[in-house]
Scaffold this active site. Sequence first.
Site, PDB file in Angstrom:
ATOM      1  CG  ASP A 175      69.117  27.134  53.748  1.00  0.00           C
ATOM      2  OD1 ASP A 175      69.976  28.020  53.516  1.00  0.00           O
ATOM      3  OD2 ASP A 175      69.210  25.979  53.280  1.00  0.00           O
ATOM      4  NE  ARG A 211      66.014  20.317  49.108  1.00  0.00           N
ATOM      5  CZ  ARG A 211      67.103  21.060  49.177  1.00  0.00           C
ATOM      6  NH1 ARG A 211      67.229  21.943  50.138  1.00  0.00           N
ATOM      7  NH2 ARG A 211      68.069  20.934  48.296  1.00  0.00           N
TER       8      ARG A 211
HETATM    9  P1  5GP Z   1      77.973  29.547  53.562  1.00  0.00           P
HETATM   10  O1  5GP Z   1      78.280  30.099  52.187  1.00  0.00           O
HETATM   11  O2  5GP Z   1      77.433  30.553  54.520  1.00  0.00           O
HETATM   12  O3  5GP Z   1      79.166  28.811  54.115  1.00  0.00           O
HETATM   13  O4  5GP Z   1      76.933  28.392  53.359  1.00  0.00           O
HETATM   14  C1  5GP Z   1      75.633  28.574  53.103  1.00  0.00           C
HETATM   15  C2  5GP Z   1      75.050  27.337  52.465  1.00  0.00           C
HETATM   16  O5  5GP Z   1      75.693  26.134  52.923  1.00  0.00           O
HETATM   17  C3  5GP Z   1      73.609  27.184  52.861  1.00  0.00           C
HETATM   18  O6  5GP Z   1      72.751  27.858  51.985  1.00  0.00           O
HETATM   19  C4  5GP Z   1      73.418  25.687  52.814  1.00  0.00           C
HETATM   20  O7  5GP Z   1      73.097  25.294  51.503  1.00  0.00           O
HETATM   21  C5  5GP Z   1      74.773  25.117  53.156  1.00  0.00           C
HETATM   22  N1  5GP Z   1      74.865  24.714  54.575  1.00  0.00           N
HETATM   23  C6  5GP Z   1      75.689  25.216  55.519  1.00  0.00           C
HETATM   24  N2  5GP Z   1      75.524  24.601  56.700  1.00  0.00           N
HETATM   25  C7  5GP Z   1      74.551  23.674  56.496  1.00  0.00           C
HETATM   26  C8  5GP Z   1      73.913  22.720  57.360  1.00  0.00           C
HETATM   27  O8  5GP Z   1      74.182  22.557  58.556  1.00  0.00           O
HETATM   28  N3  5GP Z   1      72.946  21.954  56.780  1.00  0.00           N
HETATM   29  C9  5GP Z   1      72.583  22.061  55.472  1.00  0.00           C
HETATM   30  N4  5GP Z   1      71.627  21.254  55.026  1.00  0.00           N
HETATM   31  N5  5GP Z   1      73.166  22.948  54.636  1.00  0.00           N
HETATM   32  C10 5GP Z   1      74.136  23.746  55.150  1.00  0.00           C
END
Ligand code: 5GP
Length: 184
Positions: A101, A166
């Site tokens: 996502d 969601r």
């Molecule tokens: P990363 O490991 O790249 O920091 O984070 C990825 C995960 O963080 C995503 O799969 C998601 O679950 C969560 N995440 C990061 N930013 C957002 C956001 O703005 N909204 C939501 N709902 N989840 C986020």
Amino acid sequence: MDYVLSNVLIGSQEIEDRVERLGLEISNLYKGEDLVVVGILKGAVVFLSDLVRFINKDVKVVLDFMAVSSYGDSTRTSGIVKIIKDVDASIKDKHVLIVEDIVDTGLTLSYLVKLFKERSPKSVKVCVLLDKVEKRKINVEVDFRGFEIPDDFVVGYGLDYAGMWRNLPDIYRVEKCNNEILKG
Ligand code: 5GP
């Protein structure tokens, strides 16, 4: 501290147009090939279900899913990834497309790419709907990207806050609100 919906950042029509284009790009790249599309639960489910219907019949698509959790609070990731559910099928000698996502720090995706590459696939590529480029802590190659977005917490179109929102067809910014104000 709680969160409430703020403005729409990306509307459903804009999402649909972009997802269709991504589907065409993927169809062109993998024409005549077998492709295992791995959706990362639960956030990628809505995006993935639209995306795969824009991949045409010249690509032999198999769907699989993986569930991971990252230790951290509801709005921040720690980078330590735990596998809750692995893919069902072997990906040895297969083209793999990871569908996520959102990429923020990049820690979750870089972990997943490394994990899949250790399983002797034919190739591993990444498709993300949303990319917070400025938040990146670790370099991870994004092969197909829907939208670059600023450093706001967003929900809708599969993305949640505490399991909620969601189902929304548009992508919204959320903002912090003080519970005491809501109660008052
Ligand atoms: P990363 O490991 O790249 O920091 O984070 C990825 C995960 O963080 C995503 O799969 C998601 O679950 C969560 N995440 C990061 N930013 C957002 C956001 O703005 N909204 C939501 N709902 N989840 C986020």
